[in-house]
Design a protein around this motif. Structure first.
Motif, PDB file in Angstrom:
ATOM      1  N   SER A  65     -60.021  63.214-118.134  1.00  2.00           N
ATOM      2  CA  SER A  65     -61.162  63.811-117.687  1.00  2.00           C
ATOM      3  C   SER A  65     -61.733  65.004-118.648  1.00  2.00           C
ATOM      4  N   GLU A  66     -63.078  65.515-118.698  1.00  3.08           N
ATOM      5  CA  GLU A  66     -63.481  66.230-119.570  1.00  3.08           C
ATOM      6  C   GLU A  66     -64.352  67.272-118.986  1.00  3.08           C
ATOM      7  N   GLU A 126     -55.114  62.611-115.129  1.00  3.27           N
ATOM      8  CA  GLU A 126     -54.055  63.806-115.315  1.00  3.27           C
ATOM      9  C   GLU A 126     -54.418  64.876-116.226  1.00  3.27           C
ATOM     10  N   THR A 127     -54.851  64.619-117.231  1.00  5.46           N
ATOM     11  CA  THR A 127     -55.175  65.541-118.240  1.00  5.46           C
ATOM     12  C   THR A 127     -56.859  66.001-118.267  1.00  5.46           C
ATOM     13  N   ILE A 128     -57.171  67.130-118.436  1.00  9.32           N
ATOM     14  CA  ILE A 128     -58.524  67.602-118.547  1.00  9.32           C
ATOM     15  C   ILE A 128     -58.534  68.110-120.078  1.00  9.32           C
ATOM     16  N   VAL A 129     -59.650  67.832-120.725  1.00  8.53           N
ATOM     17  CA  VAL A 129     -60.040  68.250-121.938  1.00  8.53           C
ATOM     18  C   VAL A 129     -61.227  69.004-121.923  1.00  8.53           C
ATOM     19  N   ALA A 130     -61.638  69.882-123.173  1.00  6.49           N
ATOM     20  CA  ALA A 130     -62.779  70.583-123.317  1.00  6.49           C
ATOM     21  C   ALA A 130     -63.058  70.639-124.648  1.00  6.49           C
ATOM     22  N   GLU A 131     -64.130  69.846-125.421  1.00  4.91           N
ATOM     23  CA  GLU A 131     -64.493  70.199-126.360  1.00  4.91           C
ATOM     24  C   GLU A 131     -65.411  71.173-126.831  1.00  4.91           C
ATOM     25  N   MET A 132     -64.782  72.246-127.641  1.00  7.39           N
ATOM     26  CA  MET A 132     -65.781  73.332-128.088  1.00  7.39           C
ATOM     27  C   MET A 132     -66.543  73.133-129.340  1.00  7.39           C
ATOM     28  N   ALA A 140     -55.281  70.467-120.902  1.00 10.94           N
ATOM     29  CA  ALA A 140     -54.177  70.901-120.210  1.00 10.94           C
ATOM     30  C   ALA A 140     -54.028  69.579-118.990  1.00 10.94           C
ATOM     31  N   ASP A 141     -52.796  69.878-118.428  1.00 14.73           N
ATOM     32  CA  ASP A 141     -52.509  68.818-117.322  1.00 14.73           C
ATOM     33  C   ASP A 141     -53.154  69.526-116.166  1.00 14.73           C
ATOM     34  N   ILE A 142     -53.933  68.648-115.309  1.00 22.87           N
ATOM     35  CA  ILE A 142     -54.734  69.286-114.304  1.00 22.87           C
ATOM     36  C   ILE A 142     -53.874  70.033-113.363  1.00 22.87           C
ATOM     37  N   GLU A 143     -52.814  69.579-113.061  1.00 17.03           N
ATOM     38  CA  GLU A 143     -51.682  70.130-112.088  1.00 17.03           C
ATOM     39  C   GLU A 143     -51.529  71.581-112.362  1.00 17.03           C
ATOM     40  N   HIS A 144     -51.478  71.941-113.641  1.00 21.34           N
ATOM     41  CA  HIS A 144     -51.066  73.240-114.176  1.00 21.34           C
ATOM     42  C   HIS A 144     -52.076  74.200-114.280  1.00 21.34           C
ATOM     43  N   LEU A 145     -53.470  73.823-113.973  1.00 19.16           N
ATOM     44  CA  LEU A 145     -54.483  74.735-114.161  1.00 19.16           C
ATOM     45  C   LEU A 145     -54.388  76.051-112.884  1.00 19.16           C
TER      46      LEU A 145
END
Length: 345
Positions: free
Chosen positions: A120-121, A157-163, A261-266
């Protein structure tokens, strides 16, 4: 009052004005009415459950209710790379060694990657410069984490963000000039526009398939690998606060950092919680030192506001106007998240 809600078709002209103000480098917000209308339509159909996972993407609008005007936007893509490849460069290492010559060199490289497929992003974050006050920027960025915590089942499971990477006031990107321009023979702004309008086939056709040695790039280009645009530094810091980290992935156009990041760790997954609403007169609401983001957790009609009051004993006091904007009543439940990071003593 400032509220955050799903984007609607009526917001197209406000969104276009925001896109014009965004300038170079914000790939997912291009000033093109047709593209923006399609993006809004996709967001609406996502909420309505009419799209496959590969096409789903949420888009939220920050509205100034006094003016009925959208002044900011942010988004979440559900799953990257399932319909068309999602590219970035991975900053890796290649070792060259010769024992007889007593030579050992560990060289940084750039390698074309699809490693964030099915992540996810967090995307499309932009706030009108006139509204960059009163914690509006934090509100707009962090509401996505509250949404993720409420509707975890819709995301990966994972979230990313492109800066957004570095480019100057004329739209020139040192990284693009040193890397992409050699393979595409077009200016950064045009390549960025084509990517933002969905015309990404050229990336696969023209980008190098072999590692690029970072040490062979000009110093100006090397200096911006993993860096972010000066205007993006506040957004970068907010994401770091919430638990995302740079793991060596950068944008193929401008070299900007990709965080993950792993979403669960946010932070929001651990610190947000549900409380009961008590509607009272404004003068009976105690003022807190830091504001809370408050959302109604109504998936079909999601709304969030910023309040300068804190919950006590699992109860949050709201004024009639605040409750009205959230579409909640006395006794209903809302989800809250302190907008500031609480320091542990």
């Amino acid at each position: 009052m400032m509220i955050i809600r799903y984007i609607q078709q009526k917001d197209i002209h406000d969104l276009y004005q925001l896109a014009k103000k965004a300038g170079f480098g914000l790939t997912s917000l291009q000033p093109d009415m047709e593209i923006l209308a399609a993006r809004i339509d996709r967001a609406v159909k996502t909420v309505e459950g009419k799209l496959d996972k590969s096409e789903q993407g949420y888009l939220f609008a920050l509205e100034d209710t006094a003016l009925n005007k959208v002044v900011g936007v942010c988004g979440i893509e559900v799953a990257l790379g399932l319909k068309e490849p999602w590219y970035n460069f991975h900053v890796g290492t290649q070792v060259h060694s010769s024992e007889p010559l007593n030579v050992y060199k560990a060289l940084p490289t750039l390698y074309l990657s699809n490693n964030h497929t099915n992540c996810s992003e967090l995307c499309t974050l932009f706030l009108d410069p006139d509204y960059r006050l009163n914690k509006n920027g934090k509100f707009l960025s962090k509401v996505r984490f509250l949404f993720l915590s409420a509707f975890r089942q819709y995301f990966e499971e994972t979230i990313v963000a492109e800066m957004r990477g570095f480019s100057d006031e004329h739209g020139r990107s040192p990284f693009w000039d040193a890397v992409g321009h050699k393979f595409f023979d077009m200016e950064f702004a045009k390549a960025d526009y084509l990517s933002g309008t969905g015309k990404k086939v050229f990336i696969a056709e023209l980008m190098p398939r072999h590692p690029l040695y970072v040490d062979m790039l000009p110093d100006e280009a090397k200096a911006v690998i993993g860096a972010v645009h000066p205007n993006t530094v506040p957004a970068y810091n907010l994401l770091i606060e919430e638990g995302l980290r740079y793991k060596g992935y950068v944008d193929i156009f401008d070299g900007g950092a990709t965080l993950q990041a792993d979403i669960e760790h946010l932070r929001a997954m651990k610190d947000s919680h549900v409380v009961r609403v008590e509607v009272v007169q404004q003068e009976n609401i105690p003022v807190a030192d830091a504001p809370y983001i408050v959302a109604n957790d109504d998936y079909d009609h999601y709304r969030a506001i910023l309040v300068y009051s804190s919950p006590a004993h699992d109860v949050l006091k709201l004024s009639e106007e605040q409750a009205h904007q959230l579409h909640v009543s006395d006794g209903d439940s809302v989800r809250v998240l302190n907008i500031e990071i609480q320091k542990k003593s």
